[in-house]
Design a protein around this motif. Structure first.
Motif, PDB file in Angstrom:
ATOM      1  N   LEU A   4      27.964   2.068  39.934  1.00 27.70           N
ATOM      2  CA  LEU A   4      27.757   3.193  39.044  1.00 27.70           C
ATOM      3  C   LEU A   4      26.268   3.511  38.936  1.00 27.70           C
ATOM      4  CD1 LEU A   4      28.774   5.272  36.987  1.00 27.70           C
ATOM      5  CD2 LEU A   4      28.570   3.497  35.245  1.00 27.70           C
ATOM      6  N   TYR A   5      25.452   2.462  38.783  1.00 27.91           N
ATOM      7  CA  TYR A   5      23.997   2.643  38.694  1.00 27.91           C
ATOM      8  C   TYR A   5      23.467   3.276  39.985  1.00 27.91           C
ATOM      9  CZ  TYR A   5      19.036   1.591  38.541  1.00 27.91           C
ATOM     10  OH  TYR A   5      17.684   1.688  38.583  1.00 27.91           O
ATOM     11  N   THR A   6      23.933   2.790  41.116  1.00 33.10           N
ATOM     12  CA  THR A   6      23.483   3.316  42.406  1.00 33.10           C
ATOM     13  C   THR A   6      23.886   4.776  42.560  1.00 33.10           C
ATOM     14  OG1 THR A   6      23.737   1.112  43.365  1.00 33.10           O
ATOM     15  CG2 THR A   6      23.560   2.947  44.895  1.00 33.10           C
ATOM     16  N   SER A   7      25.086   5.118  42.164  1.00 38.82           N
ATOM     17  CA  SER A   7      25.551   6.505  42.258  1.00 38.82           C
ATOM     18  C   SER A   7      24.736   7.425  41.363  1.00 38.82           C
ATOM     19  CB  SER A   7      27.026   6.597  41.864  1.00 38.82           C
ATOM     20  OG  SER A   7      27.818   5.866  42.754  1.00 38.82           O
ATOM     21  N   LEU A   8      24.469   6.991  40.140  1.00 38.10           N
ATOM     22  CA  LEU A   8      23.661   7.813  39.224  1.00 38.10           C
ATOM     23  C   LEU A   8      22.228   7.963  39.735  1.00 38.10           C
ATOM     24  CD1 LEU A   8      24.890   6.571  35.732  1.00 38.10           C
ATOM     25  CD2 LEU A   8      25.346   8.768  36.822  1.00 38.10           C
ATOM     26  N   TYR A   9      21.676   6.890  40.266  1.00 40.15           N
ATOM     27  CA  TYR A   9      20.314   6.938  40.796  1.00 40.15           C
ATOM     28  C   TYR A   9      20.242   7.922  41.973  1.00 40.15           C
ATOM     29  CZ  TYR A   9      15.810   5.444  42.588  1.00 40.15           C
ATOM     30  OH  TYR A   9      14.516   5.417  43.021  1.00 40.15           O
ATOM     31  N   THR A  10      21.236   7.870  42.837  1.00 40.08           N
ATOM     32  CA  THR A  10      21.283   8.780  43.985  1.00 40.08           C
ATOM     33  C   THR A  10      21.418  10.226  43.515  1.00 40.08           C
ATOM     34  OG1 THR A  10      22.309   7.041  45.299  1.00 40.08           O
ATOM     35  CG2 THR A  10      22.488   9.280  46.140  1.00 40.08           C
ATOM     36  N   LEU A  11      22.264  10.459  42.525  1.00 38.68           N
ATOM     37  CA  LEU A  11      22.453  11.806  41.990  1.00 38.68           C
ATOM     38  C   LEU A  11      21.143  12.353  41.417  1.00 38.68           C
ATOM     39  CD1 LEU A  11      24.354  14.151  41.222  1.00 38.68           C
ATOM     40  CD2 LEU A  11      24.761  12.952  39.072  1.00 38.68           C
ATOM     41  N   VAL A  12      20.434  11.529  40.673  1.00 34.46           N
ATOM     42  CA  VAL A  12      19.159  11.960  40.097  1.00 34.46           C
ATOM     43  C   VAL A  12      18.142  12.231  41.200  1.00 34.46           C
ATOM     44  CG1 VAL A  12      17.204  11.195  38.697  1.00 34.46           C
ATOM     45  CG2 VAL A  12      19.529  10.836  37.883  1.00 34.46           C
ATOM     46  N   ALA A  13      18.096  11.389  42.214  1.00 34.95           N
ATOM     47  CA  ALA A  13      17.143  11.578  43.307  1.00 34.95           C
ATOM     48  C   ALA A  13      17.424  12.875  44.070  1.00 34.95           C
ATOM     49  CB  ALA A  13      17.185  10.383  44.249  1.00 34.95           C
ATOM     50  N   VAL A  14      18.692  13.135  44.356  1.00 37.01           N
ATOM     51  CA  VAL A  14      19.059  14.359  45.087  1.00 37.01           C
ATOM     52  C   VAL A  14      18.750  15.592  44.248  1.00 37.01           C
ATOM     53  CG1 VAL A  14      21.019  15.667  45.996  1.00 37.01           C
ATOM     54  CG2 VAL A  14      20.778  13.238  46.541  1.00 37.01           C
ATOM     55  N   THR A  15      19.072  15.541  42.970  1.00 34.84           N
ATOM     56  CA  THR A  15      18.810  16.674  42.078  1.00 34.84           C
ATOM     57  C   THR A  15      17.310  16.930  41.971  1.00 34.84           C
ATOM     58  OG1 THR A  15      20.791  16.130  40.818  1.00 34.84           O
ATOM     59  CG2 THR A  15      19.207  17.597  39.772  1.00 34.84           C
ATOM     60  N   SER A  16      16.535  15.878  41.829  1.00 30.61           N
ATOM     61  CA  SER A  16      15.084  16.018  41.733  1.00 30.61           C
ATOM     62  C   SER A  16      14.520  16.626  43.008  1.00 30.61           C
ATOM     63  CB  SER A  16      14.462  14.646  41.473  1.00 30.61           C
ATOM     64  OG  SER A  16      13.072  14.728  41.505  1.00 30.61           O
ATOM     65  N   ASP A  17      15.001  16.179  44.157  1.00 29.08           N
ATOM     66  CA  ASP A  17      14.525  16.711  45.433  1.00 29.08           C
ATOM     67  C   ASP A  17      14.851  18.194  45.566  1.00 29.08           C
ATOM     68  OD1 ASP A  17      13.339  16.387  48.057  1.00 29.08           O
ATOM     69  OD2 ASP A  17      15.386  16.613  48.845  1.00 29.08           O
ATOM     70  N   ARG A  18      16.035  18.594  45.164  1.00 26.80           N
ATOM     71  CA  ARG A  18      16.426  20.016  45.256  1.00 26.80           C
ATOM     72  C   ARG A  18      15.596  20.877  44.316  1.00 26.80           C
ATOM     73  NH1 ARG A  18      22.460  21.098  46.993  1.00 26.80           N
ATOM     74  NH2 ARG A  18      22.706  19.345  48.400  1.00 26.80           N
ATOM     75  N   LEU A  19      15.301  20.371  43.137  1.00 25.27           N
ATOM     76  CA  LEU A  19      14.485  21.137  42.205  1.00 25.27           C
ATOM     77  C   LEU A  19      13.080  21.337  42.756  1.00 25.27           C
ATOM     78  CD1 LEU A  19      15.569  19.695  38.739  1.00 25.27           C
ATOM     79  CD2 LEU A  19      16.047  21.969  39.666  1.00 25.27           C
ATOM     80  N   LYS A  20      12.534  20.316  43.381  1.00 30.86           N
ATOM     81  CA  LYS A  20      11.198  20.440  43.970  1.00 30.86           C
ATOM     82  C   LYS A  20      11.199  21.465  45.085  1.00 30.86           C
ATOM     83  CE  LYS A  20       9.675  15.770  42.916  1.00 30.86           C
ATOM     84  NZ  LYS A  20       9.347  14.458  43.476  1.00 30.86           N
ATOM     85  N   ARG A  21      12.244  21.489  45.893  1.00 33.55           N
ATOM     86  CA  ARG A  21      12.322  22.459  46.980  1.00 33.55           C
ATOM     87  C   ARG A  21      12.386  23.878  46.439  1.00 33.55           C
ATOM     88  NH1 ARG A  21      16.727  19.802  51.049  1.00 33.55           N
ATOM     89  NH2 ARG A  21      15.483  17.989  51.641  1.00 33.55           N
ATOM     90  N   GLU A  22      13.145  24.092  45.372  1.00 33.10           N
ATOM     91  CA  GLU A  22      13.262  25.424  44.788  1.00 33.10           C
ATOM     92  C   GLU A  22      11.922  25.892  44.238  1.00 33.10           C
ATOM     93  OE1 GLU A  22      16.467  25.633  42.003  1.00 33.10           O
ATOM     94  OE2 GLU A  22      17.917  24.868  43.432  1.00 33.10           O
ATOM     95  N   GLN A  23      11.150  25.001  43.647  1.00 39.31           N
ATOM     96  CA  GLN A  23       9.849  25.380  43.119  1.00 39.31           C
ATOM     97  C   GLN A  23       8.909  25.776  44.243  1.00 39.31           C
ATOM     98  OE1 GLN A  23       8.590  22.047  40.785  1.00 39.31           O
ATOM     99  NE2 GLN A  23       9.805  22.648  39.014  1.00 39.31           N
ATOM    100  N   ARG A  24       8.942  25.048  45.353  1.00 36.55           N
ATOM    101  CA  ARG A  24       8.085  25.393  46.487  1.00 36.55           C
ATOM    102  C   ARG A  24       8.477  26.752  47.045  1.00 36.55           C
ATOM    103  NH1 ARG A  24       9.079  20.563  49.924  1.00 36.55           N
ATOM    104  NH2 ARG A  24       9.331  19.165  48.187  1.00 36.55           N
ATOM    105  N   GLY A  25       9.758  27.028  47.113  1.00 38.02           N
ATOM    106  CA  GLY A  25      10.212  28.314  47.618  1.00 38.02           C
ATOM    107  C   GLY A  25       9.788  29.462  46.719  1.00 38.02           C
ATOM    108  N   ALA A  26       9.891  29.267  45.423  1.00 36.63           N
ATOM    109  CA  ALA A  26       9.478  30.303  44.479  1.00 36.63           C
ATOM    110  C   ALA A  26       7.975  30.538  44.578  1.00 36.63           C
ATOM    111  CB  ALA A  26       9.865  29.910  43.058  1.00 36.63           C
ATOM    112  N   THR A  27       7.212  29.491  44.777  1.00 37.03           N
ATOM    113  CA  THR A  27       5.770  29.637  44.902  1.00 37.03           C
ATOM    114  C   THR A  27       5.428  30.441  46.146  1.00 37.03           C
ATOM    115  OG1 THR A  27       5.451  27.540  43.780  1.00 37.03           O
ATOM    116  CG2 THR A  27       3.605  28.368  45.020  1.00 37.03           C
ATOM    117  N   ALA A  28       6.108  30.190  47.249  1.00 29.00           N
ATOM    118  CA  ALA A  28       5.848  30.940  48.478  1.00 29.00           C
ATOM    119  C   ALA A  28       6.176  32.420  48.282  1.00 29.00           C
ATOM    120  CB  ALA A  28       6.672  30.359  49.622  1.00 29.00           C
ATOM    121  N   VAL A  29       7.239  32.707  47.578  1.00 31.95           N
ATOM    122  CA  VAL A  29       7.598  34.102  47.311  1.00 31.95           C
ATOM    123  C   VAL A  29       6.530  34.758  46.445  1.00 31.95           C
ATOM    124  CG1 VAL A  29       9.257  35.576  46.119  1.00 31.95           C
ATOM    125  CG2 VAL A  29      10.058  33.736  47.590  1.00 31.95           C
ATOM    126  N   GLU A  30       6.054  34.051  45.440  1.00 31.84           N
ATOM    127  CA  GLU A  30       5.021  34.610  44.570  1.00 31.84           C
ATOM    128  C   GLU A  30       3.742  34.881  45.351  1.00 31.84           C
ATOM    129  OE1 GLU A  30       4.768  31.650  41.568  1.00 31.84           O
ATOM    130  OE2 GLU A  30       6.626  32.258  40.604  1.00 31.84           O
TER     131      GLU A  30
END
Length: 72
Positions: A4-30
């Motif tokens: 359960l801990y491993t699954s939650l950790y993986t979920l948080v890591a994937v979510t964090s990575d996707r959020l960072k990618r979206e911010q970089r994309g928005a910055t490039a558009v700006e």
């Protein structure tokens, strides 16, 4: 429990990575929008002031010693 801990950790890591990618994309558009607006401002300014600047530089050239003749 460890699974359960491993699954939650993986979920948080994937979510964090996707959020960072979206911010970089928005910055490039700006940045792209800013560059586009600056280019439009330069084109408009040169279009409006181009003739006046050409006349000013011609007057300066004619006023300099050894410049172009006054008639042409």
């Amino acid at each position: 429990m460890t699974q359960l801990y491993t699954s939650l950790y993986t979920l948080v890591a994937v979510t964090s990575d996707r959020l960072k990618r979206e911010q970089r994309g928005a910055t490039a558009v700006e940045y792209g929008l800013m560059v586009g607006l600056i280019a439009v401002a330069i084109i408009v300014t040169v279009g409006l002031l181009g003739g006046r600047l050409n006349g000013l530089f011609t007057q300066i050239l004619n006023a300099l010693p050894g410049g172009a003749p006054a008639g042409g």
